[in-house]
Design an enzyme around this catalytic site. Structure first.
Site, PDB file in Angstrom:
ATOM      1  N   ASP A  37      40.553  34.100  32.766  1.00  0.00           N
ATOM      2  CA  ASP A  37      39.140  34.446  32.973  1.00  0.00           C
ATOM      3  C   ASP A  37      38.176  33.498  32.258  1.00  0.00           C
ATOM      4  O   ASP A  37      37.105  33.893  31.805  1.00  0.00           O
ATOM      5  CB  ASP A  37      38.866  35.898  32.515  1.00  0.00           C
ATOM      6  N   LYS A  40      37.586  29.603  35.801  1.00  0.00           N
ATOM      7  CA  LYS A  40      38.275  28.602  36.645  1.00  0.00           C
ATOM      8  C   LYS A  40      37.728  28.611  38.069  1.00  0.00           C
ATOM      9  O   LYS A  40      37.612  27.569  38.707  1.00  0.00           O
ATOM     10  CB  LYS A  40      39.792  28.892  36.670  1.00  0.00           C
ATOM     11  N   GLY A  64      41.814  36.878  39.388  1.00  0.00           N
ATOM     12  CA  GLY A  64      40.529  37.221  39.980  1.00  0.00           C
ATOM     13  C   GLY A  64      39.584  36.088  39.637  1.00  0.00           C
ATOM     14  O   GLY A  64      39.183  35.941  38.483  1.00  0.00           O
ATOM     15  N   HIS A  65      39.279  35.251  40.617  1.00  0.00           N
ATOM     16  CA  HIS A  65      38.444  34.067  40.377  1.00  0.00           C
ATOM     17  C   HIS A  65      37.078  34.277  41.023  1.00  0.00           C
ATOM     18  O   HIS A  65      36.981  34.434  42.235  1.00  0.00           O
ATOM     19  CB  HIS A  65      39.125  32.815  40.942  1.00  0.00           C
ATOM     20  N   GLN A 249      45.435  32.439  35.727  1.00  0.00           N
ATOM     21  CA  GLN A 249      45.730  32.878  34.350  1.00  0.00           C
ATOM     22  C   GLN A 249      45.368  31.772  33.345  1.00  0.00           C
ATOM     23  O   GLN A 249      44.436  31.038  33.602  1.00  0.00           O
ATOM     24  CB  GLN A 249      47.195  33.304  34.207  1.00  0.00           C
TER      25      GLN A 249
HETATM   26  P1  GDP Z   1      38.503  32.954  36.229  1.00  0.00           P
HETATM   27  O1  GDP Z   1      39.545  33.991  36.423  1.00  0.00           O
HETATM   28  O2  GDP Z   1      38.894  31.935  35.224  1.00  0.00           O
HETATM   29  O3  GDP Z   1      38.045  32.336  37.514  1.00  0.00           O
HETATM   30  O4  GDP Z   1      37.237  33.708  35.613  1.00  0.00           O
HETATM   31  P2  GDP Z   1      36.625  35.121  36.105  1.00  0.00           P
HETATM   32  O5  GDP Z   1      35.954  34.919  37.399  1.00  0.00           O
HETATM   33  O6  GDP Z   1      37.658  36.175  36.019  1.00  0.00           O
HETATM   34  O7  GDP Z   1      35.601  35.423  34.946  1.00  0.00           O
HETATM   35  C1  GDP Z   1      34.546  34.565  34.657  1.00  0.00           C
HETATM   36  C2  GDP Z   1      33.227  35.341  34.781  1.00  0.00           C
HETATM   37  O8  GDP Z   1      32.202  34.627  34.141  1.00  0.00           O
HETATM   38  C3  GDP Z   1      32.763  35.530  36.204  1.00  0.00           C
HETATM   39  O9  GDP Z   1      32.061  36.732  36.301  1.00  0.00           O
HETATM   40  C4  GDP Z   1      31.830  34.346  36.425  1.00  0.00           C
HETATM   41  O10 GDP Z   1      30.860  34.580  37.439  1.00  0.00           O
HETATM   42  C5  GDP Z   1      31.198  34.239  35.084  1.00  0.00           C
HETATM   43  N1  GDP Z   1      30.796  32.882  34.666  1.00  0.00           N
HETATM   44  C6  GDP Z   1      31.404  31.704  34.912  1.00  0.00           C
HETATM   45  N2  GDP Z   1      30.799  30.703  34.242  1.00  0.00           N
HETATM   46  C7  GDP Z   1      29.780  31.269  33.557  1.00  0.00           C
HETATM   47  C8  GDP Z   1      28.809  30.768  32.642  1.00  0.00           C
HETATM   48  O11 GDP Z   1      28.761  29.593  32.298  1.00  0.00           O
HETATM   49  N3  GDP Z   1      27.946  31.670  32.100  1.00  0.00           N
HETATM   50  C9  GDP Z   1      27.967  32.993  32.423  1.00  0.00           C
HETATM   51  N4  GDP Z   1      27.092  33.802  31.842  1.00  0.00           N
HETATM   52  N5  GDP Z   1      28.870  33.498  33.277  1.00  0.00           N
HETATM   53  C10 GDP Z   1      29.766  32.648  33.824  1.00  0.00           C
HETATM   54  P1  IMO Z   2      42.833  34.851  36.120  1.00  0.00           P
HETATM   55  O1  IMO Z   2      43.452  33.871  37.064  1.00  0.00           O
HETATM   56  C1  IMO Z   2      43.278  37.497  32.708  1.00  0.00           C
HETATM   57  C2  IMO Z   2      47.198  39.377  32.163  1.00  0.00           C
HETATM   58  C3  IMO Z   2      47.283  40.880  32.309  1.00  0.00           C
HETATM   59  C4  IMO Z   2      48.393  41.171  31.329  1.00  0.00           C
HETATM   60  C5  IMO Z   2      49.332  39.994  31.509  1.00  0.00           C
HETATM   61  C6  IMO Z   2      50.510  40.267  32.438  1.00  0.00           C
HETATM   62  O2  IMO Z   2      41.743  35.662  36.733  1.00  0.00           O
HETATM   63  O3  IMO Z   2      42.427  34.188  34.852  1.00  0.00           O
HETATM   64  P2  IMO Z   2      50.686  40.485  35.072  1.00  0.00           P
HETATM   65  O4  IMO Z   2      50.042  41.444  36.034  1.00  0.00           O
HETATM   66  O5  IMO Z   2      50.378  39.061  35.360  1.00  0.00           O
HETATM   67  O6  IMO Z   2      52.163  40.711  34.932  1.00  0.00           O
HETATM   68  O7  IMO Z   2      50.049  40.854  33.638  1.00  0.00           O
HETATM   69  O8  IMO Z   2      48.543  38.945  32.044  1.00  0.00           O
HETATM   70  N1  IMO Z   2      46.613  38.655  33.319  1.00  0.00           N
HETATM   71  C7  IMO Z   2      45.385  38.117  33.321  1.00  0.00           C
HETATM   72  N2  IMO Z   2      44.408  38.169  32.393  1.00  0.00           N
HETATM   73  N3  IMO Z   2      43.101  36.779  33.839  1.00  0.00           N
HETATM   74  C8  IMO Z   2      44.084  36.710  34.758  1.00  0.00           C
HETATM   75  O9  IMO Z   2      43.994  35.905  35.835  1.00  0.00           O
HETATM   76  C9  IMO Z   2      45.276  37.436  34.542  1.00  0.00           C
HETATM   77  N4  IMO Z   2      46.420  37.598  35.241  1.00  0.00           N
HETATM   78  C10 IMO Z   2      47.228  38.337  34.471  1.00  0.00           C
HETATM   79  O10 IMO Z   2      46.070  41.497  31.945  1.00  0.00           O
HETATM   80  O11 IMO Z   2      47.893  41.107  30.016  1.00  0.00           O
HETATM   81 MG    MG Z   3      39.775  36.066  36.360  1.00  0.00          MG
END
Ligand code: GDP
Ligand code: IMO
Ligand code: MG
Length: 449
Positions: A37, A40, A64-65, A249
């Site tokens: 998270d 990416k 979840g991207h 991840q």
């Molecule tokens: P990922 O799994 O690495 O793609 O990240 P996620 O989407 O799960 O979580 C990142 C969250 O931060 C999302 O809600 C994005 O919309 C938000 N986000 C990404 N870059 C920025 C930033 O520079 N500032 C803020 N405030 N939010 C951001």
């Molecule tokens: P993105 O791509 C954050 C975490 C779960 C748990 C551990 C194992 O959005 O960054 P799993 O279901 O993979 O066997 O769970 O990994 N986890 C993540 N945490 N971002 C993710 O993906 C994750 N995918 C798995 O919360 O701790």
């Molecule tokens: Mg994510």
């Protein structure tokens, strides 16, 4: 020697044709440097503008991207975040595990919003997640009295177990009914036994119903499936196309290099792109580590710089730190330089994309972890043994914050001095240059260096 000469020539070509940013005409890998998270999705979407191909190489719908385009927020779980660009070929590589119902739902959501997924390709070698994998995932977690991993319960671990145990079912099997039925029968017998006798559940799967469902899924996704995804990727490499590998991840969730056993069941690190997409290491040029300006983690397991009390809740609310897949609140902590150094080393980072630095605006003082104290000594290498890690305490440096709103800043020069100093400290601890700074979730909120 021949190899070296070729390599130099290839680099020469890249430099001559690249422009300044340099994420072109070559294979780039995006990796998460923390516990996932990091943002990416946003960075992949941004770089996709210059790409011909974006490839997911591991994980499944545990990911979840988030990609924010105008007023629309997309949360992608399986489809590469390059899908918003018409000319980008999006590949779900051999290393990904696919829940077909989730994939089809994601395709529908995109289509409803007017985004065509016609440029999607799915590897026939990717493994399929079944209901029995999800049931096993849940049952395993429930049976544990302590030490729950806190998985996403999407069946990821059990599916990878079957892959490595050589009894998994792959996308290609959907097109051979006889093979599909026999593999499913074998798996159902084993899984029912495990779930009912060992985990005390009462499940019974209907083989014929499952076969019929799978054949239906197979028909629905047929137009996207490619027999040899590696050939598709290698053709692009040969044609010197721009390719982006989108990791899911993060490094600390890597099954080998993370906080085992509190990890996921794949290799999110840059090396995972080689196995998960079938590319050779010497095809890779840039490895971009996405790093949040602070740290978050969802689920159980060690988290050395986790913030205590109210301050953690405030940061969570300010940063909107709730899981994009499960909606769970994310644990929040201070930037961890030891984790950063580990990620930099394991992945061979060439560039950093720092995200969410805007969330730190308004803090009087910010803590940065520069080392761990272990047995009375400072250490700088991350201890991957969680029992050793439990004996470590973070060593913090406290730096002054900044009060300005930076969400509209578009050049590095405009950033407050203390923010620049913070970024410099991050780069110093990572031993890697910062190439991008994200100051908000939207596409425009980016500073390129
Ligand atoms: P990922 O799994 O690495 O793609 O990240 P996620 O989407 O799960 O979580 C990142 C969250 O931060 C999302 O809600 C994005 O919309 C938000 N986000 C990404 N870059 C920025 C930033 O520079 N500032 C803020 N405030 N939010 C951001
Ligand atoms: P993105 O791509 C954050 C975490 C779960 C748990 C551990 C194992 O959005 O960054 P799993 O279901 O993979 O066997 O769970 O990994 N986890 C993540 N945490 N971002 C993710 O993906 C994750 N995918 C798995 O919360 O701790
Ligand atoms: Mg994510």
């Amino acid at each position: 020697m021949g190899g070296l000469t070729h390599r130099v020539e290839k680099r020469g070509f890249d430099i001559l044709t690249n422009g300044t940013a340099g994420f072109f005409m070559t294979v780039n890998i995006i990796v998460g440097t923390q516990w996932g998270d990091e943002g990416k999705g946003k960075i992949t979407d941004l770089l996709s503008v210059d790409m011909d191909m974006v490839v997911r190489y591991q994980g499944g719908n545990n990911a979840g991207h988030t990609v924010v385009i105008g007023d629309n927020t997309f949360k992608l779980h399986l489809i590469p975040s390059g899908v918003f660009y018409k000319n980008v070929l999006c590949v779900i590589g051999n290393g990904v595990v696919i829940d077909l119902a989730v994939l089809l739902a994601e395709l529908e959501t995109l289509k409803k919003k007017g985004i065509s997924p016609d440029n999607l390709r799915i590897s026939s070698q990717a493994h399929i997640i079944f209901k029995y994998h999800r049931d096993l995932d849940t049952a395993q977690e429930e049976k544990k009295e302590a030490g729950r991993i806190g998985t996403t319960s999407r069946g990821i671990g059990p599916c990878y177990v079957d892959k490595y145990n050589r009894r998994g079912i792959r996308i290609g099997d959907l097109y051979n009914e006889k093979v599909l039925r026999s593999k499913l029968a074998w798996n159902l017998e084993e899984k029912e036994f495990m779930l009912n006798k060992f985990y005390g559940m009462k499940v019974s799967y209907d083989l014929e119903k499952l076969v019929a469902e799978c054949l239906g899924f197979g028909r629905d996704i047929k137009k996207y499936v490619v027999e040899e995804s590696t050939s598709v990727i290698h053709k692009a490499i040969k044609e010197k196309k721009s390719i982006l590998m989108e990791g899911a991840q993060g490094t600390m969730l890597d099954v080998d290099h993370g906080t085992f056993p509190y990890v996921t069941s794949s290799n999110p690190i840059s090396g995972g792109a080689c196995t998960g997409a079938g590319i050779p290491p010497n095809a890779v040029d840039k490895i971009i580590g996405v790093v949040k300006a602070y740290v978050t983690r969802v689920g159980g397991g060690p988290f050395p710089t986790e913030i205590e009390g109210k301050m953690q809740d405030e940061l969570r609310e300010k940063g909107g730190e709730y899981g994009a897949t499960t909606g769970r609140p994310r644990r929040c902590g201070w930037f961890d330089g030891v984790v950063m150094k580990h990620a930099s080393k394991i992945n061979g980072l060439t560039d950093l994309a720092v995200t969410k630095i805007d969330v730190l605006s308004g803090l009087d003082k910010i803590k940065i972890c520069t080392a761990y104290e272990y047995n009375g000594k400072k250490i700088y290498d991350f201890p991957t043994d969680i029992h050793r890690l439990a004996k470590c305490t973070p060593v913090y440096e406290e730096v002054p914050g900044w009060s300005e709103d930076i969400t509209k800043v578009s050049t590095y020069e405009e950033l407050p001095i203390n923010c620049k100093k913070y970024l410099e400290k991050m780069a110093e601890l990572a031993e890697c240059k910062v190439s991008m700074v994200s100051v908000g979730p939207k596409r425009k909120q980016i500073i390129k260096l």
